[in-house]
Enzyme design. Structure first.
Site, mmCIF file in Angstrom:
data_model
loop_
_atom_site.group_PDB
_atom_site.id
_atom_site.type_symbol
_atom_site.label_atom_id
_atom_site.label_comp_id
_atom_site.label_asym_id
_atom_site.label_seq_id
_atom_site.Cartn_x
_atom_site.Cartn_y
_atom_site.Cartn_z
ATOM 1 C CE1 TYR A 58 -3.067 3.020 0.404
ATOM 2 C CE2 TYR A 58 -3.273 2.551 2.756
ATOM 3 C CZ TYR A 58 -3.598 3.316 1.653
ATOM 4 O OH TYR A 58 -4.457 4.380 1.794
ATOM 5 C CE LYS B 212 -6.042 2.140 -1.342
ATOM 6 N NZ LYS B 212 -6.697 2.272 -0.017
#
Length: 298
Positions: A133, A161
């Protein structure tokens, strides 16, 4: 492995500040009915930063058991302490969730080599598919495409992400990473361009209230129906914009409560609720957009 619309699920709370598990159950049913691809529990939108370790584990366990394999569950981990991360992963190993989303380490300002070794070390502690992330605005730590590509060749690191807002990175990461490495958009407002450049889906805050629209948009883009995708995107663009009116998850929590998806809009400090002007603007947008998501299913 993960494609389409993955909801970054909010964490509903009672007026007392305790976790509202009944509302969580209703949200899960809402996302199953509206074809959400997976649920991300206790990420940024799920107020990971304000939850105790015990609360985090209880929420993920409850969501996993309630979903009953009807929809994949990903658990968010936001920390800079690698030993605490290992402890949390050990718990997730026992319940066998579908994936873990791990943020870059905040505050410590590591080098790219430090970031690489950080994720490499974490990966040794689990066989659960791991998603990196990257949210430099929140963490102060930015993982560059070259580092992501190197990490993609570690067996259980399966995707990223990306919330860097730098769309030029999508093609770079896709080109240099291993085949089928999953690129997930971290900002709803960039979903159209991000996925057309090679992304396979989105981890969406907006999907908390537009689950059907979000899953439909991802499906249209993945099937290359770009005209229909653009038409849908521009219909909900104002909603994406209004969700940026205050720090996440304040706006989306207010909207979920306003639409009857959760019982209260309670949010823990240091986050605070929307002011009167922001609420007026938000209501105006919601009245303008015709939502097709089946909200009355809960």
């Amino acid at each position: 492995m993960f494609t389409g619309s993955i909801v970054a699920l909010i964490t509903p709370m009672k007026k007392s500040g305790k976790i509202d598990f009944d509302s969580i159950k209703g949200l899960i049913e809402y996302h199953i009915v509206n074809n959400t691809s997976a649920i991300l529990a206790i990420g940024t939108t799920g107020e990971n930063f304000s939850l105790t370790f015990e609360e985090q584990c209880n929420i993920v366990k409850y969501i996993f058991e309630t979903c009953d394999k009807k929809i994949p569950v990903i658990a968010g981990i936001i920390s800079s302490n690698i030993e605490n991360i290992k402890k949390q992963i050990n718990f997730y190993n026992k319940i066998n969730i579908s994936g873990i989303l791990i943020s870059t380490p905040y505050y410590s300002c590591p080098t790219q080599n430090g970031i690489f070794n950080y994720f490499k070390e974490i990966s040794k502690n689990t066989d659960i598919p791991q998603i990196i992330y990257n949210n430099p605005k929140r963490t102060g730590c930015d993982i560059l495409p070259e580092t992501v590509s190197k990490l993609s060749y570690i067996k259980n690191i399966i995707g990223i992400k990306d919330s860097s807002k730098d769309l030029s990175r999508v093609k770079k990461i896709k080109f240099f990473s291993k085949k089928n490495f999953c690129l997930l958009c971290g900002d709803d407002i960039n979903i159209l361009d991000f996925m057309q450049l090679g992304g396979c889906g989105v981890i969406s805050t907006a999907a908390n209230i537009i689950a059907y629209e979000s899953s439909s948009l991802c499906r249209l883009i993945n099937n290359r129906h770009y005209y229909k995708a653009e038409k849908l995107y521009y219909n909900i663009l104002d909603l994406y914009k209004i969700l940026l009116i205050a720090p996440n998850p304040t706006p989306i929590k207010w909207a979920c409560n306003f639409l009857g998806l959760i019982k209260t809009k309670y949010i823990r400090l240091p986050m605070i609720g929307l002011n009167k002007k922001e609420i007026f603007m938000f209501k105006k947008i919601l009245n303008k957009i015709k939502l097709k998501s089946k909200i009355n299913c809960i």
